[in-house]
Design a protein around this motif. Sequence first.
Motif, mmCIF file in Angstrom:
data_model
loop_
_atom_site.group_PDB
_atom_site.id
_atom_site.type_symbol
_atom_site.label_atom_id
_atom_site.label_comp_id
_atom_site.label_asym_id
_atom_site.label_seq_id
_atom_site.Cartn_x
_atom_site.Cartn_y
_atom_site.Cartn_z
ATOM 1 N N ARG A 11 45.448 49.482 38.022
ATOM 2 C CA ARG A 11 44.090 49.008 38.253
ATOM 3 C C ARG A 11 44.064 47.562 38.747
ATOM 4 N N PHE A 12 45.267 46.936 38.789
ATOM 5 C CA PHE A 12 45.341 45.587 39.355
ATOM 6 C C PHE A 12 45.353 45.670 40.880
ATOM 7 N N ARG A 13 45.092 44.558 41.521
ATOM 8 C CA ARG A 13 45.204 44.513 42.972
ATOM 9 C C ARG A 13 46.671 44.518 43.379
ATOM 10 N N MET A 14 46.927 44.862 44.636
ATOM 11 C CA MET A 14 48.292 45.025 45.111
ATOM 12 C C MET A 14 49.144 43.769 44.936
ATOM 13 N N PRO A 15 48.686 42.561 45.257
ATOM 14 C CA PRO A 15 49.547 41.380 45.060
ATOM 15 C C PRO A 15 49.978 41.217 43.605
ATOM 16 N N GLU A 16 49.022 41.378 42.680
ATOM 17 C CA GLU A 16 49.371 41.262 41.269
ATOM 18 C C GLU A 16 50.314 42.389 40.837
ATOM 19 N N GLN A 17 50.072 43.603 41.354
ATOM 20 C CA GLN A 17 50.962 44.713 41.030
ATOM 21 C C GLN A 17 52.383 44.422 41.486
ATOM 22 N N GLY A 18 52.523 43.945 42.712
ATOM 23 C CA GLY A 18 53.859 43.647 43.227
ATOM 24 C C GLY A 18 54.579 42.618 42.386
ATOM 25 N N PHE A 19 53.861 41.582 41.960
ATOM 26 C CA PHE A 19 54.470 40.542 41.135
ATOM 27 C C PHE A 19 54.919 41.111 39.791
#
Length: 666
Positions: free
Chosen positions: A351-359
């Motif tokens: 449910r996080f955005r992609m940049p946060e997910q990647g990190f």
Amino acid sequence: MSATTLSPTAALHPSTEVAQAEAVPARRPVPYLALLPILLLAFAFLVHWLDFTPLWADEGWTIQATDDLNPVVTVRDWVAVDVHPPLFFILLDGWRAFTGDSIFELRYFSVLLSLLGVAVMFRLGQSVYSTRAGVLAALFYGLHDLVKVLTQEVRHYPLQMLLVAVVLWMYWRWWRRGWRLPKRSTGLAFVLAGAALLYTHYWGGFVLLGLAVHALLTARKRLLPFIVAFAAIGLLYLPWLPVVIRQVTMERPFGLPHALTNGRYVYAVLIYQLVGVPELFWIVMGAAGLIGSFSPRRWPPTAASLLPLPVILLPPLLSVLINTVYPILSFRSLAVVVPAVMLLAAHGLSRFRMPEQGFIVAFVLLYSLSKTSAQPLERPPWPPIAAYLGQHTTAQDAILLELNTDVDPMTYYLDRWGGLAYAWTERLRLNEITADARTGDTQLEQFAAALDSALDESGAAQGVWIAQFGWEAEKDLRPWLYPRGYAMSAPVITYAPDSPTGFAAVPEGGMPFRYNDGRPIMLWRLDQRPQTPPLATYGDTLQLLNAQATTRDQGVTVNLLWSPLEAPGVDYSTSVLLLRDGVGAANHDSYPLDGLSPTAAWQADGLYFDSHFIDTTALAPGMYQVAVQVYRFTDASFSQIEHLPADDCTASPDCHFVIVGTVEVD
């Protein structure tokens, strides 16, 4: 949100429940390109050093239980009289019918089960939440430390976790549209998966109870199909129920072995073993998966976000509660919650955005590859101990094991020394027989008869090795052997990883190697004094009473039994040679027993064991004579040698050695 799932923000109220449940998901391509690297990473993670860690007690038991490759024997003689359901052991019987018996091959079965678990976790996350959640669930599951630890064992836990994921998946598919007539096959799949889970591990019952709670909370208006399904699971399990009752009341009336005690420290251990490290991170991810699916204006959360919650909470809560009256608490059994924990955490991160997910994914990868939470149990060093016994045991010897539950892994390693004769007494539980005065003389007589039988099966054993694990005086087998003509012929030997040979003699009043719980591991050697004349006499100092040789796959073991005519007072070396056509082909030279029994400490008329292992991998096949010589170095530089002359010079013109037998090298 993916079109394949229910809306995570819609609450399950009567007006919307049926409409949501009947929603048909849109077809979307399976993202194999995303799943494939996860499977490859999980494979590398799980198979790395698969056979590096030695077997532990329960693995050894599992291997012994399935040795006959006969499911009927396995279930009847092993599983039913222990504390397990039968499915995994039946499957392992089938696996072993087509593979070898190396540790890698046996544990590889667990690897395949865990890889299936990774794939099912993807389908579970995709079905319940979204494709992205499925990918993350597969990744988290494949990297989980406890999954790795349990996969690198010959045990049923990988199958247990796989079936939990399958049960969750089948349950959810059925919950979503299972009451519709064309989809009743999904309900059947759930029933079969639920029964298989119960036949794999008893804690599967807690998982099913959690799903029953979920159905009660989210499908109150259509409970009948679920009642029928759970009743069908119970009906399929009914034939095994009497076995369960007997296991609890007769085999383990006082609780399961090695159960943990309730307490704050134990609870902390359970959290980091089951959830992972850092614990706060995974708890936050799980909370995000749950809280993020709440409607801001309505209660309760959706059925999808609620699905893992009772499966996560009920098993540990019920285990802790039952543990107060019947000890059962174990993080291995509670591994049933791992798939649900990883599912909820994956939902939270998705449910996080992609940049946060990647990190965060990068953080999980780096942390998983560099840190660990769950660790394998510390195992005693049975492989080197078995190798030592194998190298120093001939066909005329017996090996008696007083190792409590660790007799099974030790038996596995000894079996790998082909042709090695050994017997064990642990099955008769000498420590319990001698410690319990209520047993009377009958069991003691049975033990004595079994001991005599074990010695006779080894060819009226000339010598005996005893592997002793623990301090308990009542487990000491030596007093049973002394009246049978055996005497200590070597110092007490213990595993010493820092010594050149890996073993050391325990000095008087010294401390042997101790296992992690403080128990020592000791090897005792006892021999009978031969009633026949000595084989040879060396000078006026040493008599060679007996010599026995046995060929191994990679070498020849030669055991010697000495008795001094007088105290030598100096250190002599013994050399065992393999001769072919009178020419030396291979040899092994050392102070007696690899220096553990120096002749300078020998006393007149004593009994002293010496053993040599000669590597024959470079020798041509054929017959070889076995010769023995004795010598000492007379200077500090080890350049001057003084031989003790042998009294039989027929084979050695200079009287250096005596022929004591022949062996055949394949």
